[in-house]
Scaffold this active site. Structure first.
Site, PDB file in Angstrom:
ATOM      1  N   TYR A 174      30.617  49.926  39.967  1.00 40.56           N
ATOM      2  CA  TYR A 174      30.734  49.359  41.474  1.00 40.56           C
ATOM      3  C   TYR A 174      32.036  48.630  41.841  1.00 40.56           C
ATOM      4  O   TYR A 174      32.691  48.142  41.009  1.00 40.56           O
ATOM      5  CB  TYR A 174      29.724  47.988  41.514  1.00 40.56           C
ATOM      6  CG  TYR A 174      29.567  47.336  42.778  1.00 40.56           C
ATOM      7  CD1 TYR A 174      29.104  47.907  44.083  1.00 40.56           C
ATOM      8  CD2 TYR A 174      29.861  46.128  42.993  1.00 40.56           C
ATOM      9  CE1 TYR A 174      29.023  47.240  45.147  1.00 40.56           C
ATOM     10  CE2 TYR A 174      29.924  45.367  44.176  1.00 40.56           C
ATOM     11  CZ  TYR A 174      29.291  46.020  45.371  1.00 40.56           C
ATOM     12  OH  TYR A 174      29.462  45.513  46.473  1.00 40.56           O
ATOM     13  N   ASP A 227      39.857  48.506  37.752  1.00 44.20           N
ATOM     14  CA  ASP A 227      39.190  47.742  38.581  1.00 44.20           C
ATOM     15  C   ASP A 227      38.820  46.712  37.397  1.00 44.20           C
ATOM     16  O   ASP A 227      37.910  46.656  36.571  1.00 44.20           O
ATOM     17  CB  ASP A 227      38.006  48.403  39.300  1.00 44.20           C
ATOM     18  CG  ASP A 227      37.304  47.099  40.026  1.00 44.20           C
ATOM     19  OD1 ASP A 227      37.514  46.031  39.792  1.00 44.20           O
ATOM     20  OD2 ASP A 227      36.325  47.599  40.767  1.00 44.20           O
ATOM     21  N   LYS A 246      37.367  37.090  41.749  1.00 46.85           N
ATOM     22  CA  LYS A 246      36.734  36.241  40.790  1.00 46.85           C
ATOM     23  C   LYS A 246      37.509  35.151  40.271  1.00 46.85           C
ATOM     24  O   LYS A 246      37.776  34.224  40.714  1.00 46.85           O
ATOM     25  CB  LYS A 246      35.946  36.887  39.764  1.00 46.85           C
ATOM     26  CG  LYS A 246      34.849  37.977  40.787  1.00 46.85           C
ATOM     27  CD  LYS A 246      33.852  38.425  39.719  1.00 46.85           C
ATOM     28  CE  LYS A 246      33.017  39.448  40.376  1.00 46.85           C
ATOM     29  NZ  LYS A 246      32.021  39.009  41.332  1.00 46.85           N
TER      30      LYS A 246
END
Length: 446
Positions: free
Chosen positions: A155, A250, A282
């Site tokens: 994702y 990522d 994050k």
């Protein structure tokens, strides 16, 4: 808590009913709706250390960690102090300011090899989705090619071209992609099974001259945690270099969480390879909306205003978010990572023991301090999206609710990672361990 909330307390159910009248599904992000586990979402009103408290006053040990950013725990004193100071100076200026340079310095100092290569330049953005979207545009602009290869179950945010066979919320909802994504957009993304070297070789053999980039989660954590096969990331680096394509690593989930230099710090730094681009979010924002694209100088300088690849953002590098990110990284010491690793080992081991005792077939999927459970997969574990989807996911709902009733808040989806923090002391961990046997029995009875 607001005064009207104190004088007129509402239950989680009442709050959810009101939210559903105003927002699609009652949420701002799909997995929060408890769609895969059933029941009523807990509406949290405060957080401190390793704990969350909901609107009904119930306290939970938190294993979601704001989906990863709470590396130091909630309401860390130095982070809060830094944010208060930034707020006192103004919420935003619409200009450059020193804090964004300081955060960029911290990122570069952590993500570099002995020669100083790695995150040589950084562009601040606001979300992980924006970071990966920008990285893809940058890769296409730098190479002059259109095709992007991604892996099923990885994702990379909800931008159009990257939602094909995505994990996380898409897997939870059982959707193959998303309405609103056109065939033309989807046609420029090639999806292959994760950990499949032969498939990657085949795509490059057939379309190598058209491939702008391969984008991969450093270690997938949105179909549950799925470790890359030995040498798989290094193989991606080699084959992209061979064909003149870029490697986008990522690290939205893993960046500055698995080690002080993210997953790359435990893999590429040791093995001697570097991706062309990183994406971070994050932890880099310490709980506020911040993300970044980073990478080699000659590629990053394709971004406007030095190059032709356009990116802009009113809130990019917001000073309050920068303050939270700087304070988080400055206090994310070696001792913090050692503590989180140690506590994650304790919880993951106890989880496996409890499920074994209850006779529940499973595998514990773990990379560093990130882990998840996959039911009915003990024979081979999970190494790709097809195996993740084939697990006995129906066991997770009863397991989740048993933990919730015992005061432990897990991710409301079997396809998500569990996060601990530096604030998870032995008392908090013991509450988790005490809850596991009954939850395992609930999974067994499912």
């Amino acid at each position: 808590m607001r005064e009207d909330s104190v004088t007129n307390p509402q239950t989680n159910q009442q709050l959810f009913d009101s939210a559903r009248d105003l927002m699609p599904g009652g949420v701002s992000s799909p997995v929060r709706a408890f769609g895969s586990v059933g029941g009523t979402p807990a509406f949290m009103v405060s957080a401190e250390g390793p704990y969350l408290t909901d609107a009904e006053g119930t306290q939970y040990v938190d294993l979601v960690g704001s989906w990863g950013p709470a590396l130091l725990g909630h309401k860390h004193p130095q982070v809060i102090e830094a944010v208060h100071a930034a707020v006192d100076a103004g919420l935003g200026f619409g200009t450059s300011h020193p804090a964004e340079t300081r955060l960029a310095e911290l990122v570069r100092s952590r993500v570099q090899d002995e020669a100083g290569s790695g995150a040589e330049m950084i562009r601040m953005v606001s979300t992980g989705t924006e970071a990966t979207m920008t990285a893809i545009r940058l890769a296409r602009g730098a190479t002059g090619r259109n095709l992007v290869i991604k892996f099923a179950g990885c994702y990379h945010g909800h931008s159009d071209g990257l939602l094909a066979a995505a994990g996380s919320g898409v897997a939870t909802l059982g959707l193959p992609g998303s309405a609103g994504v056109t065939e033309a957009q989807a046609s420029e993304t090639i999806v292959i099974e994760y950990n499949d070297r032969a498939a990657l070789e085949q795509v490059f053999a057939e379309r190598g001259d058209d491939v702008a980039a391969v984008i991969t989660e450093a270690t997938p954590a949105n179909m549950g945690v799925v470790p890359p096969g030995e040498g798989f990331n290094a193989f991606i680096r080699e084959i992209t270099s061979r064909h003149g394509a870029l490697m986008i690593f990522d690290e939205v989930m893993t960046g500055f969480r698995i080690t002080e230099a993210g997953y790359w710090g435990a893999s590429g730094r040791v093995e001697g390879w570097l991706p062309d681009l990183f994406t971070f979010a994050k932890v880099i924002g310490g709980g506020l909306p911040t993300a970044a694209v980073a990478g080699r100088r000659e590629i990053m300088e394709h971004l406007a205003p030095t190059g032709p690849v356009y990116h802009a953002g009113t809130l990019s590098g917001n000073p309050v978010a920068m303050a939270a990110g700087v304070a988080t990284l400055e206090h994310a010491t070696a001792e913090v990572y050692q503590h989180i690793d140690r506590q994650a080992d304790v919880v993951a081991f106890a989880l496996g023991e409890a499920l074994d005792a209850a006779g529940v077939d499973h595998s514990i999927q773990k990379v560093g301090s990130l882990f998840s459970v996959a039911f009915g997969t003990s024979a081979a574990g999970v190494s790709n999206y097809a195996q993740a989807q084939a697990q006995e996911a129906f066991r997770y709902g009863p397991f989740f609710h048993a933990m919730l009733e015992a005061g432990v808040y897990l991710p409301p989806s079997v396809f998500e990672a569990w996060f601990l923090s530096a604030a998870h002391d032995d008392a908090a961990v013991q509450r988790i361990l005490d809850a596991l046997p009954k939850a395992a029995e609930a999974a067994a009875a499912a």
